[in-house]
Design a protein around this motif. Structure first.
Motif, PDB file in Angstrom:
ATOM      1  N   LEU A  76       0.995  -0.935  -0.146  1.00  0.00           N
ATOM      2  CA  LEU A  76      -0.004   0.157   0.083  1.00  0.00           C
ATOM      3  C   LEU A  76       1.033   1.344   0.000  1.00  0.00           C
ATOM      4  CD1 LEU A  76      -2.658  -0.987   2.763  1.00  0.00           C
ATOM      5  CD2 LEU A  76      -2.522  -1.525   0.393  1.00  0.00           C
ATOM      6  N   THR A  77       0.367   2.212  -0.714  1.00  0.00           N
ATOM      7  CA  THR A  77       1.245   3.531  -0.797  1.00  0.00           C
ATOM      8  C   THR A  77       0.176   4.294   0.177  1.00  0.00           C
ATOM      9  OG1 THR A  77       2.032   3.459  -2.882  1.00  0.00           O
ATOM     10  CG2 THR A  77       1.737   5.500  -2.139  1.00  0.00           C
ATOM     11  N   LEU A  78       0.881   4.766   1.225  1.00  0.00           N
ATOM     12  CA  LEU A  78       0.372   5.575   2.292  1.00  0.00           C
ATOM     13  C   LEU A  78       0.597   7.157   2.118  1.00  0.00           C
ATOM     14  CD1 LEU A  78       1.130   3.609   5.678  1.00  0.00           C
ATOM     15  CD2 LEU A  78      -0.787   3.295   4.100  1.00  0.00           C
ATOM     16  N   PHE A  79       1.694   7.604   1.484  1.00  0.00           N
ATOM     17  CA  PHE A  79       1.877   8.895   1.088  1.00  0.00           C
ATOM     18  C   PHE A  79       2.890   9.044   0.191  1.00  0.00           C
ATOM     19  CE2 PHE A  79       4.410  12.830   1.849  1.00  0.00           C
ATOM     20  CZ  PHE A  79       3.500  13.848   1.866  1.00  0.00           C
ATOM     21  N   GLY A  80       2.863  10.051  -0.788  1.00  0.00           N
ATOM     22  CA  GLY A  80       3.550  10.249  -2.022  1.00  0.00           C
ATOM     23  C   GLY A  80       3.388   9.438  -3.137  1.00  0.00           C
ATOM     24  N   THR A  81       4.286   8.808  -3.902  1.00  0.00           N
ATOM     25  CA  THR A  81       4.069   7.937  -5.022  1.00  0.00           C
ATOM     26  C   THR A  81       4.173   6.393  -4.718  1.00  0.00           C
ATOM     27  OG1 THR A  81       6.132   8.377  -5.828  1.00  0.00           O
ATOM     28  CG2 THR A  81       4.600   9.902  -6.617  1.00  0.00           C
ATOM     29  N   ALA A  82       3.821   5.756  -5.616  1.00  0.00           N
ATOM     30  CA  ALA A  82       4.014   4.418  -5.459  1.00  0.00           C
ATOM     31  C   ALA A  82       5.415   3.878  -5.824  1.00  0.00           C
ATOM     32  CB  ALA A  82       3.043   3.754  -6.467  1.00  0.00           C
ATOM     33  N   ARG A  83       5.914   2.678  -5.389  1.00  0.00           N
ATOM     34  CA  ARG A  83       7.212   2.281  -5.195  1.00  0.00           C
ATOM     35  C   ARG A  83       7.784   2.372  -6.857  1.00  0.00           C
ATOM     36  NH1 ARG A  83      10.867  -0.299  -1.772  1.00  0.00           N
ATOM     37  NH2 ARG A  83       9.168  -0.865  -0.261  1.00  0.00           N
ATOM     38  N   GLU A  84       7.120   1.731  -7.700  1.00  0.00           N
ATOM     39  CA  GLU A  84       7.638   1.576  -9.060  1.00  0.00           C
ATOM     40  C   GLU A  84       7.408   2.992  -9.833  1.00  0.00           C
ATOM     41  OE1 GLU A  84       3.339   1.169  -9.516  1.00  0.00           O
ATOM     42  OE2 GLU A  84       4.529   0.783  -8.091  1.00  0.00           O
TER      43      GLU A  84
END
Length: 379
Positions: A76-84
């Motif tokens: 899950l992305t909680l803040f900012g951008t997704a990892r990829e």
């Protein structure tokens, strides 16, 4: 990271024990002494079993046998951008203060074995939180949680119909050829064949001591036998997978029962210590895990004065079932209503909740339901 005063994963209502299909609920706390730039705050849910051991007498001929099963893996992305996408987007500013990011994650409804830690393998459920800062190393925090096996109709029927096993006997004659001695006879019968964690195994039986030495005590042990299944890919011209098993035994609970003097008999009873409580252990067979098998047995071993009898013992197979009820002690576990048709697990996150803000912080973005192929150290 001197600017980071607190970074923690916390479960709602301090609950870290769940059943398949339930929501894992909690929040990630990030407390900052001053504002920082970050690319993202991510939360990885990972359920996995792994088996590994070395076979061989030296390093030169040592072979590693290993197997891995993954039950779920979702970020899950909680803040900012997704990892990829973090390498493409700009960093966001997270202001000073205490930031609380709630999360919900629904576990798969089926196919989850109970957690297990063994000599050559494990079953683990891990949550890993990560803060990614530009030009900085990752800062991660891990915590584990427990998934209990649901009791099905078949297991309930087993408990209703359970009955004591056959009486188990063992006999030995202590001493040497120059010393005349009668036999010591041990008879053992537990009250049932199936137990759950928290149940008491009531041990029935007798010790008849016709020898010329004392039976100082009798020890009852609940033994766990784990069988690990590992694979090794050969390097021959026609490569193939070789599968090998390795067994490990461990005493998970034991009690001392009174002994008896030479020429006397002992009848087991609860007030003499012939009762053993089953500890919190995984159920027999470790259902849904194909690389680890579990069995249990009750060993009863008398100790004779002078340690004459290592062969006088009984070994009785017993079965350990899942927990009697949900750990919340509720008739209906706290999980969402099931979907109308089978489908993938549901993942949701709420908006970030901010205290002591110094600037407006955007809510966590909508969750992308794609599965990310991530490899985290230590999992």
């Amino acid at each position: 990271m001197g600017k980071l005063r607190q970074f923690a994963i916390e479960f709602d209502e301090m609950n870290d024990v769940f059943e398949p299909g339930e929501f894992v609920k909690g929040h990630v706390v990030v407390d900052l002494a001053e504002k920082i730039k970050i690319k993202g705050v991510w939360l990885l849910f990972h359920g996995q079993s792994e088996v590994e051991w070395e076979h061989g007498s030296t390093d030169d001929d040592s072979i590693t046998y290993k197997s891995v099963e993954t039950y779920f893996k979702q970020e899950l992305t909680l803040f900012g951008t997704a990892r990829e996408q973090s390498s493409q987007g700009d960093a966001a500013v997270l202001p000073a203060g205490r930031h609380v990011f709630p999360f919900h994650y629904q576990l798969p409804a089926d196919g989850l074995p109970c957690p297990f830690e063994g000599e050559h393998g494990y079953v683990r459920y891990i949550i890993t939180a990560t803060i990614d800062r530009p030009w900085k190393l990752y800062r991660t925090m891990k915590t584990s949680f427990t998934v209990l096996e649901k009791e099905d109709e078949n297991s309930r029927e087993d408990f209703i119909s359970t009955h004591p096993p056959d009486l188990c006997r063992a006999t030995t004659t202590p001493g040497c050829l120059c010393c005349e001695s009668g036999p010591v006879e041990l008879q053992v019968q537990p009250d049932r064949t199936i137990y759950r964690p928290g149940d008491v195994i009531v041990i029935r039986g007798t010790v008849t001591n016709n020898s010329n030495v004392d039976v100082t005590s009798v020890e009852a042990r609940l033994v766990q036998i784990a069988t690990f299944h590992g694979d090794h890919e050969t390097t021959a011209v026609f490569s193939r997978i070789k599968t090998k098993t390795k067994e490990a035994k461990k005493v998970v609970q034991q009690v001392q029962i009174c002994g008896c003097k030479r020429g006397e008999s002992l009848t087991f009873s609860v007030d003499k210590g012939a009762a053993l409580r089953v500890p919190p252990i995984p159920p027999s067979a470790l259902r849904f895990c194909r690389i680890i098998d579990l069995e249990y047995r009750l060993d009863v071993v008398p100790y004779l004065e002078g340690a004459y009898s290592y062969d006088l013992k009984t070994q009785i197979p017993v079965k350990i079932g899942p927990y009697r009820r949900h750990p919340h002690n509720s008739a209906h576990p706290p999980c969402a209503a099931p979907p109308a048709a089978p489908g993938p697990p549901v993942y949701t996150i709420g908006p970030a909740v901010i205290t002591q803000p110094t600037s407006v912080v955007p809510s966590a973005p909508d969750l992308d339901l794609r599965e990310y192929n991530l490899v985290m150290d230590g999992l």
